[in-house]
Design a protein around this motif. Structure first.
Motif, mmCIF file in Angstrom:
data_model
loop_
_atom_site.group_PDB
_atom_site.id
_atom_site.type_symbol
_atom_site.label_atom_id
_atom_site.label_comp_id
_atom_site.label_asym_id
_atom_site.label_seq_id
_atom_site.Cartn_x
_atom_site.Cartn_y
_atom_site.Cartn_z
ATOM 1 N N ASP A 167 -15.959 -23.060 43.433
ATOM 2 C CA ASP A 167 -17.009 -22.896 44.437
ATOM 3 C C ASP A 167 -17.651 -21.514 44.353
ATOM 4 O OD1 ASP A 167 -14.662 -21.707 45.262
ATOM 5 O OD2 ASP A 167 -14.968 -22.131 47.394
ATOM 6 N N GLY A 168 -16.842 -20.464 44.180
ATOM 7 C CA GLY A 168 -17.395 -19.122 44.038
ATOM 8 C C GLY A 168 -18.216 -18.981 42.772
ATOM 9 N N ARG A 169 -17.707 -19.532 41.675
ATOM 10 C CA ARG A 169 -18.446 -19.471 40.410
ATOM 11 C C ARG A 169 -19.769 -20.219 40.529
ATOM 12 N NH1 ARG A 169 -14.729 -21.296 37.295
ATOM 13 N NH2 ARG A 169 -15.306 -23.488 37.347
ATOM 14 N N LYS A 170 -19.755 -21.376 41.174
ATOM 15 C CA LYS A 170 -20.973 -22.171 41.315
ATOM 16 C C LYS A 170 -22.032 -21.410 42.102
ATOM 17 C CE LYS A 170 -22.608 -26.691 42.903
ATOM 18 N NZ LYS A 170 -22.213 -27.993 43.501
ATOM 19 N N LYS A 171 -21.625 -20.703 43.150
ATOM 20 C CA LYS A 171 -22.583 -19.940 43.950
ATOM 21 C C LYS A 171 -23.233 -18.835 43.126
ATOM 22 C CE LYS A 171 -20.311 -20.807 48.386
ATOM 23 N NZ LYS A 171 -19.505 -20.220 49.494
ATOM 24 N N ILE A 172 -22.437 -18.141 42.327
ATOM 25 C CA ILE A 172 -22.981 -17.046 41.522
ATOM 26 C C ILE A 172 -23.871 -17.579 40.403
ATOM 27 C CG2 ILE A 172 -22.322 -15.300 39.812
ATOM 28 C CD1 ILE A 172 -20.140 -14.418 41.683
ATOM 29 N N LEU A 173 -23.423 -18.609 39.711
ATOM 30 C CA LEU A 173 -24.226 -19.156 38.618
ATOM 31 C C LEU A 173 -25.504 -19.801 39.143
ATOM 32 C CD1 LEU A 173 -21.517 -20.694 36.246
ATOM 33 C CD2 LEU A 173 -22.582 -18.434 36.169
ATOM 34 N N SER A 174 -25.439 -20.423 40.303
ATOM 35 C CA SER A 174 -26.639 -21.019 40.895
ATOM 36 C C SER A 174 -27.652 -19.943 41.261
ATOM 37 C CB SER A 174 -26.269 -21.841 42.132
ATOM 38 O OG SER A 174 -25.468 -22.948 41.781
ATOM 39 N N LEU A 175 -27.168 -18.814 41.784
ATOM 40 C CA LEU A 175 -28.059 -17.705 42.113
ATOM 41 C C LEU A 175 -28.714 -17.153 40.853
ATOM 42 C CD1 LEU A 175 -29.204 -15.670 44.145
ATOM 43 C CD2 LEU A 175 -27.129 -14.295 43.799
ATOM 44 N N ALA A 176 -27.922 -16.959 39.806
ATOM 45 C CA ALA A 176 -28.478 -16.455 38.545
ATOM 46 C C ALA A 176 -29.488 -17.435 37.961
ATOM 47 C CB ALA A 176 -27.350 -16.197 37.549
ATOM 48 N N GLU A 207 -4.885 -6.558 39.361
ATOM 49 C CA GLU A 207 -4.036 -7.733 39.199
ATOM 50 C C GLU A 207 -4.829 -8.891 38.616
ATOM 51 O OE1 GLU A 207 -1.055 -10.640 41.809
ATOM 52 O OE2 GLU A 207 -2.006 -8.886 42.740
ATOM 53 N N ARG A 208 -6.017 -9.125 39.182
ATOM 54 C CA ARG A 208 -6.898 -10.179 38.689
ATOM 55 C C ARG A 208 -8.348 -9.773 38.921
ATOM 56 N NH1 ARG A 208 -2.435 -13.147 40.005
ATOM 57 N NH2 ARG A 208 -1.905 -14.849 38.577
ATOM 58 N N VAL A 209 -9.219 -10.255 38.044
ATOM 59 C CA VAL A 209 -10.660 -10.069 38.209
ATOM 60 C C VAL A 209 -11.317 -11.428 38.023
ATOM 61 C CG1 VAL A 209 -12.750 -9.053 37.229
ATOM 62 C CG2 VAL A 209 -10.694 -7.651 37.496
ATOM 63 N N ILE A 210 -12.162 -11.816 38.971
ATOM 64 C CA ILE A 210 -12.804 -13.131 38.927
ATOM 65 C C ILE A 210 -14.277 -13.026 38.545
ATOM 66 C CG2 ILE A 210 -13.274 -15.254 40.201
ATOM 67 C CD1 ILE A 210 -10.329 -14.704 39.879
ATOM 68 N N HIS A 211 -14.997 -12.073 39.159
ATOM 69 C CA HIS A 211 -16.441 -11.939 38.954
ATOM 70 C C HIS A 211 -16.751 -10.511 38.502
ATOM 71 C CE1 HIS A 211 -16.486 -15.584 41.431
ATOM 72 N NE2 HIS A 211 -15.849 -14.905 42.368
ATOM 73 N N ALA A 212 -17.617 -10.381 37.500
ATOM 74 C CA ALA A 212 -17.991 -9.050 37.012
ATOM 75 C C ALA A 212 -19.371 -9.100 36.377
ATOM 76 C CB ALA A 212 -16.964 -8.529 36.007
ATOM 77 N N ILE A 213 -20.005 -7.942 36.339
ATOM 78 C CA ILE A 213 -21.289 -7.773 35.659
ATOM 79 C C ILE A 213 -21.229 -6.494 34.839
ATOM 80 C CG2 ILE A 213 -23.647 -6.936 36.094
ATOM 81 C CD1 ILE A 213 -24.037 -9.121 38.082
ATOM 82 N N VAL A 214 -21.711 -6.568 33.608
ATOM 83 C CA VAL A 214 -21.905 -5.371 32.798
ATOM 84 C C VAL A 214 -23.354 -4.938 32.982
ATOM 85 C CG1 VAL A 214 -21.685 -4.324 30.520
ATOM 86 C CG2 VAL A 214 -20.246 -6.276 31.128
ATOM 87 N N LYS A 215 -23.542 -3.744 33.510
ATOM 88 C CA LYS A 215 -24.881 -3.249 33.800
ATOM 89 C C LYS A 215 -25.654 -2.966 32.514
ATOM 90 C CE LYS A 215 -24.942 0.002 36.967
ATOM 91 N NZ LYS A 215 -24.519 1.217 37.711
ATOM 92 N N GLU A 216 -26.967 -3.074 32.616
ATOM 93 C CA GLU A 216 -27.849 -2.802 31.486
ATOM 94 C C GLU A 216 -27.595 -1.399 30.954
ATOM 95 O OE1 GLU A 216 -30.387 -3.305 28.558
ATOM 96 O OE2 GLU A 216 -30.176 -4.877 30.063
ATOM 97 N N GLY A 217 -27.533 -1.268 29.622
ATOM 98 C CA GLY A 217 -27.321 0.038 29.018
ATOM 99 C C GLY A 217 -26.488 -0.063 27.761
ATOM 100 N N ARG A 218 -25.993 1.070 27.315
ATOM 101 C CA ARG A 218 -25.251 1.128 26.053
ATOM 102 C C ARG A 218 -23.985 0.281 26.098
ATOM 103 N NH1 ARG A 218 -23.092 6.691 23.079
ATOM 104 N NH2 ARG A 218 -22.128 5.663 21.272
ATOM 105 N N SER A 219 -23.249 0.351 27.212
ATOM 106 C CA SER A 219 -22.014 -0.439 27.316
ATOM 107 C C SER A 219 -22.310 -1.921 27.152
ATOM 108 C CB SER A 219 -21.336 -0.189 28.664
ATOM 109 O OG SER A 219 -20.853 1.130 28.766
ATOM 110 N N ALA A 220 -23.384 -2.382 27.791
ATOM 111 C CA ALA A 220 -23.745 -3.798 27.702
ATOM 112 C C ALA A 220 -24.145 -4.168 26.285
ATOM 113 C CB ALA A 220 -24.877 -4.108 28.672
#
Length: 246
Positions: A167-176, A207-220
């Motif tokens: 459900d959390g993934r669906k909300k984020i992907l739907s927004l994107a 302990e756990r990571v569910i949602h993340a974004i790599v910001k625009e830039g060299r790292s990305a």
């Protein structure tokens, strides 16, 4: 008591000494060095397919002192290197065609798990680079923070844990999808879902990571190169994720 028997190794040389190739396969003379004013992503020739590809889409291999072919995913190991397109199919083809011996112009050996080893090294490298991105302040973590970043900016890469709640993934992907769905594919954020929450957590000191974004830039930019190479060895996300986002 059971003894651990040595693995059977593949001797990567043609028994008749013939290359079986119509073109000469070349190796580099050492790990690539960045030159001022030179191309940032030079072309290399794949020893398996004989096609020219950008270096960023390939994997370098070197020969150890005992004659074993080893993957050099960071392209930093000394000695001559041979390049293979970053897919499991191309690497399997290089082994079956005995392309490494032809490239290095000597008999070399390939471990039967070479493709698996390469896959695991790429997998580990992607997670390590996420850790670097976090330390550089280029990573956004958490459901609310990720949703806010999608609304406020155009993220380069969106990461969802493979085992996260649907459900959390669906909300984020739907927004994107609602915000970026009409953009050209090259302009849309890359969506990655091949790491578990525990694997992401270990890489990022949680302990756990569910949602993340790599910001625009060299790292990305660096991470996208590596994750696209990883995509040649495993799916980057389940195929039905975006179809379920509405």
């Amino acid at each position: 008591m059971t003894q651990n028997l040595p693995r059977k190794q593949t001797n990567d040389v043609d028994p008749d000494g013939k290359s079986g190739a119509d073109i000469e396969i070349e190796t580099d003379t050492g790990p690539p060095k960045k030159k001022s004013g030179g191309p940032s992503d030079p072309m290399r020739r794949c020893i398996a397919t004989a096609t020219n590809q950008p270096q960023s889409a390939m994997i370098r291999f070197v020969v150890s002192p005992d004659g074993m072919v080893i993957p050099d995913v960071a392209a930093t190991l000394p000695g001559r290197g041979a390049w293979v397109t970053a897919t499991s199919e191309a690497l399997d083809l290089a082994v079956s065609k005995k392309a490494f011996s032809r490239a290095f112009k000597k008999s070399v050996q390939t471990d039967p798990t070479l493709t698996q080893q390469t896959h695991q090294l790429l997998f580990r490298r992607c997670l390590d680079l996420l850790g670097f991105a976090k330390r550089a302040g280029d990573l956004i973590l958490g459901f609310d923070q990720v949703r806010e970043e999608i609304r406020m900016d155009e993220p380069s890469c969106l990461i969802e844990a493979l085992d996260g709640a649907s459900d959390g993934r669906k909300k984020i992907l739907s927004l994107a999808k609602a915000i970026f769905g009409d953009d050209e594919p090259s302009e849309q954020p890359i969506i990655v879902g091949c790491f578990t929450s525990e694997e992401l957590g270990m890489a990022l000191g949680r302990e756990r990571v569910i949602h993340a974004i790599v910001k625009e830039g060299r790292s990305a930019r660096n991470w996208i190169i590596e994750v696209e190479r990883l995509g040649g060895f495993r799916p980057l996300r389940p195929s039905d994720w975006m179809s379920l986002a509405v």
